[in-house]
Design a protein around this motif. Sequence first.
Motif, PDB file in Angstrom:
ATOM      1  N   ILE A 111      59.033  82.556   7.871  1.00 38.22           N
ATOM      2  CA  ILE A 111      60.175  82.082   7.071  1.00 38.22           C
ATOM      3  C   ILE A 111      61.273  83.128   7.033  1.00 38.22           C
ATOM      4  CG2 ILE A 111      60.884  81.470   4.725  1.00 38.22           C
ATOM      5  CD1 ILE A 111      58.179  80.127   4.375  1.00 38.22           C
ATOM      6  N   LYS A 112      60.848  84.384   7.003  1.00 35.54           N
ATOM      7  CA  LYS A 112      61.823  85.473   6.928  1.00 35.54           C
ATOM      8  C   LYS A 112      62.640  85.580   8.217  1.00 35.54           C
ATOM      9  CE  LYS A 112      62.064  90.417   5.876  1.00 35.54           C
ATOM     10  NZ  LYS A 112      61.272  91.632   5.602  1.00 35.54           N
ATOM     11  N   ASN A 113      62.010  85.260   9.367  1.00 38.37           N
ATOM     12  CA  ASN A 113      62.723  85.356  10.642  1.00 38.37           C
ATOM     13  C   ASN A 113      63.987  84.498  10.683  1.00 38.37           C
ATOM     14  OD1 ASN A 113      61.302  87.309  11.966  1.00 38.37           O
ATOM     15  ND2 ASN A 113      59.854  85.904  12.908  1.00 38.37           N
ATOM     16  N   PRO A 114      63.955  83.184  10.384  1.00 39.41           N
ATOM     17  CA  PRO A 114      65.198  82.388  10.418  1.00 39.41           C
ATOM     18  C   PRO A 114      66.146  82.698   9.266  1.00 39.41           C
ATOM     19  CG  PRO A 114      63.342  81.013   9.779  1.00 39.41           C
ATOM     20  CD  PRO A 114      62.768  82.327  10.183  1.00 39.41           C
ATOM     21  N   LEU A 115      65.624  83.202   8.140  1.00 38.31           N
ATOM     22  CA  LEU A 115      66.504  83.498   7.002  1.00 38.31           C
ATOM     23  C   LEU A 115      67.459  84.640   7.323  1.00 38.31           C
ATOM     24  CD1 LEU A 115      64.135  83.160   3.906  1.00 38.31           C
ATOM     25  CD2 LEU A 115      65.988  81.634   4.585  1.00 38.31           C
ATOM     26  N   THR A 116      66.940  85.625   8.077  1.00 34.81           N
ATOM     27  CA  THR A 116      67.798  86.772   8.414  1.00 34.81           C
ATOM     28  C   THR A 116      69.013  86.363   9.248  1.00 34.81           C
ATOM     29  OG1 THR A 116      65.904  88.271   8.287  1.00 34.81           O
ATOM     30  CG2 THR A 116      67.824  89.037   9.498  1.00 34.81           C
ATOM     31  N   PRO A 117      68.836  85.618  10.358  1.00 33.76           N
ATOM     32  CA  PRO A 117      70.034  85.193  11.105  1.00 33.76           C
ATOM     33  C   PRO A 117      70.931  84.243  10.306  1.00 33.76           C
ATOM     34  CG  PRO A 117      68.053  84.205  12.031  1.00 33.76           C
ATOM     35  CD  PRO A 117      67.599  85.248  11.074  1.00 33.76           C
ATOM     36  N   MET A 118      70.336  83.437   9.412  1.00 34.04           N
ATOM     37  CA  MET A 118      71.158  82.564   8.565  1.00 34.04           C
ATOM     38  C   MET A 118      72.060  83.390   7.660  1.00 34.04           C
ATOM     39  SD  MET A 118      68.405  79.579   7.582  1.00 34.04           S
ATOM     40  CE  MET A 118      69.519  78.778   6.421  1.00 34.04           C
ATOM     41  N   GLN A 119      71.472  84.428   7.081  1.00 33.66           N
ATOM     42  CA  GLN A 119      72.256  85.310   6.209  1.00 33.66           C
ATOM     43  C   GLN A 119      73.367  86.002   6.993  1.00 33.66           C
ATOM     44  OE1 GLN A 119      69.973  88.441   4.453  1.00 33.66           O
ATOM     45  NE2 GLN A 119      71.608  89.130   3.114  1.00 33.66           N
ATOM     46  N   LEU A 120      72.994  86.477   8.212  1.00 38.45           N
ATOM     47  CA  LEU A 120      74.001  87.143   9.039  1.00 38.45           C
ATOM     48  C   LEU A 120      75.108  86.177   9.440  1.00 38.45           C
ATOM     49  CD1 LEU A 120      71.643  89.259  11.353  1.00 38.45           C
ATOM     50  CD2 LEU A 120      73.038  90.097   9.472  1.00 38.45           C
TER      51      LEU A 120
END
Length: 469
Positions: free
Chosen positions: A266-275
């Motif tokens: 879950i953390k993997n897609p959240l990081t690019p979304m935040q960026l």
Amino acid sequence: MILLVVIASVLIVAVAIYQYREEAKDYHENRLERKEAQIKQSIAYTLKETTYPPTTENLGLIFRTDIYRIANVQNAPFNIYDLEGELILSSRTTFENDSISHCIDAEVMNHLKESPNKRYVVEKLTAGDKYQASYTYITDKRFKPIGILNLPYFPDNSFSNKELKEFLFRLTGVYLLMLLIAIALAYIVSKYITRSLQTITDKITQTDLTKRNEKIIVDNPGEEIGKLINSYNGMIDELEQSAVKLARSEREQAWREMAKQVAHEIKNPLTPMQLSVQSFERKFDPTDPNIKKKLTEYSKTLIQQIDTLSSIASAFSNFADMPAQQNETLNVVKIVKLALDIFNEKYIRFQAEEKEIIAKLDRTQLIRVVTNLVKNAIQAVPDVEDPEIVVSVASENGTIIISVKDNGVGIVDEYKDKVFEPKFTTKSSGMGLGLGMVKNIVETYKGSIDFNSEYGAGTTFTVKIPKAE
């Protein structure tokens, strides 16, 4: 049992041979004494009846003819010596021709003089045969020694040897019969014992932690076998309890691992979304003529990551692999380049030898492989003066080659064997599941991932995936 019978037979044979030899030895000693006593009695009678004075000098005259008569009557040849050990008369016409036969050995004379009963017996050898020679004094009426009587005795053991052979033959027959009986009894007893042991062996061999094990039931077992069976049955009860605890522990561990992996996924897609959102806020300009196009790209990126989150949630709820592979025909060059668009670092460069490399892969998993490798490269270059990360795509002999090269701190030798292990990390944050997950994805496609690293100079990760047919 067989060994005891064999040992007993050997011991009895040895004892029997020893006993026969001792009996023969005692018999010949007694026979020699009797012969000697009989000859001395005949000599005393001759000395009593002779007209010559019983002196040493007259012994040759006294027994000149009587010596043959006495030897013939007693069936035993003998010799008469003077007190100095010189031969006077012999009952045999030809005696030993050597010097010893004509005089008594000095050692024999000394033993005879020192003997308390004035008698000495010595073993001798002639023509290869052993014989006994007894020496005793001839005395007059006053028991004064006047000569020495020598009686050579040749023992005949033929009769005792024959008896010994017959006894050993009968004994061998008896012990052969006993040996056969012992073998039969040993076979029956061993079969009775090993039948129970074989049952125990089969049950122990079939023991399995993954299923319920049956207890051993044997009718009328012996005391030792019964203890062994009870110990095994007790172990089965304890094993069953331990298996339940182990299964519960494994399930709990599996849930913990799944929770960690889900959190990481879950953390993997959240990081690019935040960026992407931060980049959109920073670069948003309503007056930009290309704003609509940029908004579409940002929206598309967010939708892809949201789809990834949705697939992870679906996989978790259905207890399936995360996320399930959805292979589609795609351009690997385009997807890898798209995966790099979420990163704002200007030192990231993309290289491709071809514009199109078509393969059948899962888009989401390919993006995750690239983003994880690039994220690890970014974390390796924060202290580098001129950081550089090069992502390249190529194809060779039906194999897709994706490499991520950085000029970061590199990996020390002691950690190189642990890079792909789950939960291994050298960073202060993170759970160390990234590279392990990448390795699992790549191996799912029957591919491989490897790296070359020099501490202080940088690292290059290389992914090789065969094209789907």
